[in-house]
Design an enzyme around this catalytic site. Structure first.
Site, short mmCIF file in Angstrom:
data_model
loop_
_atom_site.label_atom_id
_atom_site.label_comp_id
_atom_site.label_asym_id
_atom_site.label_seq_id
_atom_site.Cartn_x
_atom_site.Cartn_y
_atom_site.Cartn_z
N ALA A 32 0.78 -1.04 -0.03
CA ALA A 32 -0.07 0.25 -0.18
C ALA A 32 0.87 1.19 0.12
CB ALA A 32 -1.10 0.19 1.25
N HIS A 34 3.11 4.49 -0.61
CA HIS A 34 2.88 6.00 -0.75
C HIS A 34 4.15 6.81 -0.89
CE1 HIS A 34 3.74 6.19 3.39
NE2 HIS A 34 2.90 5.04 3.62
N HIS A 37 7.04 5.81 1.53
CA HIS A 37 7.93 4.37 1.08
C HIS A 37 8.70 5.07 -0.05
CE1 HIS A 37 4.11 2.44 2.50
NE2 HIS A 37 5.06 1.94 3.35
N LYS A 150 9.06 7.37 11.10
CA LYS A 150 7.75 7.42 11.56
C LYS A 150 7.82 6.27 12.67
CE LYS A 150 3.02 6.88 10.43
NZ LYS A 150 3.00 5.46 10.41
N SER A 187 0.07 3.79 5.09
CA SER A 187 -0.89 3.14 4.42
C SER A 187 -2.31 2.92 5.14
CB SER A 187 -0.43 1.72 4.44
OG SER A 187 0.91 1.78 3.92
P1 AMP Z 1 5.35 -0.13 6.11
O1 AMP Z 1 4.67 -0.65 4.92
O2 AMP Z 1 4.23 0.26 7.07
O3 AMP Z 1 5.84 -1.38 7.03
O4 AMP Z 1 6.57 0.70 6.09
C1 AMP Z 1 7.55 0.51 5.51
C2 AMP Z 1 8.53 1.34 6.10
O5 AMP Z 1 8.20 2.88 5.19
C3 AMP Z 1 8.89 1.43 7.26
O6 AMP Z 1 10.26 1.83 7.61
C4 AMP Z 1 8.20 2.75 7.64
O7 AMP Z 1 8.71 3.46 8.78
C5 AMP Z 1 8.47 3.65 6.42
N1 AMP Z 1 7.16 4.58 6.50
C6 AMP Z 1 6.12 4.61 6.27
N2 AMP Z 1 5.49 5.73 6.27
C7 AMP Z 1 6.45 6.58 6.21
C8 AMP Z 1 6.42 7.90 6.43
N3 AMP Z 1 5.41 8.59 6.41
N4 AMP Z 1 7.72 8.65 6.30
C9 AMP Z 1 8.83 7.92 6.10
N5 AMP Z 1 8.99 6.45 6.15
C10 AMP Z 1 7.63 5.97 6.26
#
Ligand code: AMP
Length: 278
Positions: A32, A34, A37, A150, A187
């Site tokens: 998901a 954005h 990522h 984050k 996401s």
């Molecule tokens: P996730 O898909 O939520 O597991 O996130 C994957 C990676 O993207 C993790 O290292 C998160 O910390 C990073 N991430 C998610 N959202 C953000 C954001 N708004 N700003 C910076 N990094 C992000």
């Protein structure tokens, strides 16, 4: 961008890159995707020759089954978003592809980091996350892996993890990307109502308020004030002011390791987290 769902195929593709002397940057995600990522992927592109992104909704890090089930899955849109910035996308279709035939979790000791904040409210979450990150790092063997600040507690735990499992991978922490109204991109924001998305900007507003005005108040005073600013708009799970290294409580603003303010709360049945450091 080359796509594979096979860890064996990924390993052999990356081996031939490494044999050519290419450095590898890795961005693990749950999809998901954005702009948050994408910023990690772009950072990896700046610092490494080859960028690998993984998309895997890891079942062992969800402590609520409903949260796992409703987690957004948008693989085609994800591919489109990153195809010009990423060299290899690894999206395993089953948990066995990552864990092997049987899911057996290792219990890591992160010196207490895993029990604070998110650890208290999401039992088992960090062990599940650390297990999958450890397996993914062993498949990809990157020079650098990129994590968003984050999820600051996650970042700190992953830094410990690579020491524990003795990997040479450098862990890079990347800035939080926000929506125009200040809401940290996530996401889960996709699951919010339009109004929810708008009013959830109170989280970053309040975190910035604490950073700006903390010196006028005691820690408890500003913590209570901040909770009151958010409560009523979101259901506050916690708003904690901690040491930025140990994540333990602090007694004074003059804290050598810096101050870390961490928030978690619910709106529209969606759990949001955010933080600020100063
Ligand atoms: P996730 O898909 O939520 O597991 O996130 C994957 C990676 O993207 C993790 O290292 C998160 O910390 C990073 N991430 C998610 N959202 C953000 C954001 N708004 N700003 C910076 N990094 C992000």
């Amino acid at each position: 961008m080359k796509f594979t769902s096979s860890s064996q195929e990924l390993k052999s593709l990356l081996k031939s890159e490494q044999d050519k002397g290419k450095s590898i940057g890795f961005v693990p995600t749950m999809g998901a995707l954005h702009s948050g990522h994408l910023s990690l992927i772009k950072q990896a592109q700046k610092e490494c020759d080859i960028v690998v992104c993984s998309i895997f909704v890891n079942p062992t890090q969800f402590n609520e089954k409903s949260d796992l089930e409703k987690y957004p899955r948008t693989i085609e849109a994800d591919k489109n978003l990153i195809k010009n910035y990423c060299d290899y996308l690894f999206a395993p279709e089953t948990a066995e592809e990552v864990y092997g035939d049987k899911i057996e979790l290792i219990e890591f000791d992160f010196g207490g980091l895993e029990n604070e904040l998110e650890g208290e409210f999401r039992p088992g979450h960090f062990q599940g996350m650390a297990n999958v990150v450890s397996l993914l790092l062993k498949i990809v063997t990157p020079d650098k892996a990129f994590f968003g600040l984050k999820d600051y507690q996650q970042y700190k735990i992953v830094c410990r993890l690579v020491e524990i499992i003795k990997l040479k991978t450098e862990i890079v922490g990347c800035t939080i990307i926000r929506e125009e109204n200040g809401l940290a991109r996530s996401s889960r924001n996709e699951l919010l109502s339009e109004k929810g998305r708008e009013v959830a900007s109170v989280i970053s507003y309040t975190l910035n308020y604490i950073k700006k005005y903390h010196a006028h108040f005691s820690i408890t005073e500003i913590q209570e004030k901040a909770k009151a600013m958010i409560q009523g708009i979101l259901e506050v799970e916690y708003l904690e002011i901690r040491d930025a290294e140990t994540l333990k409580n602090i007694t004074s603003w003059e804290n050598n390791n810096g101050v870390f303010v961490s928030f978690a709360g619910m709106i529209d049945g969606v759990r949001l987290i955010d933080n600020i450091r100063f």
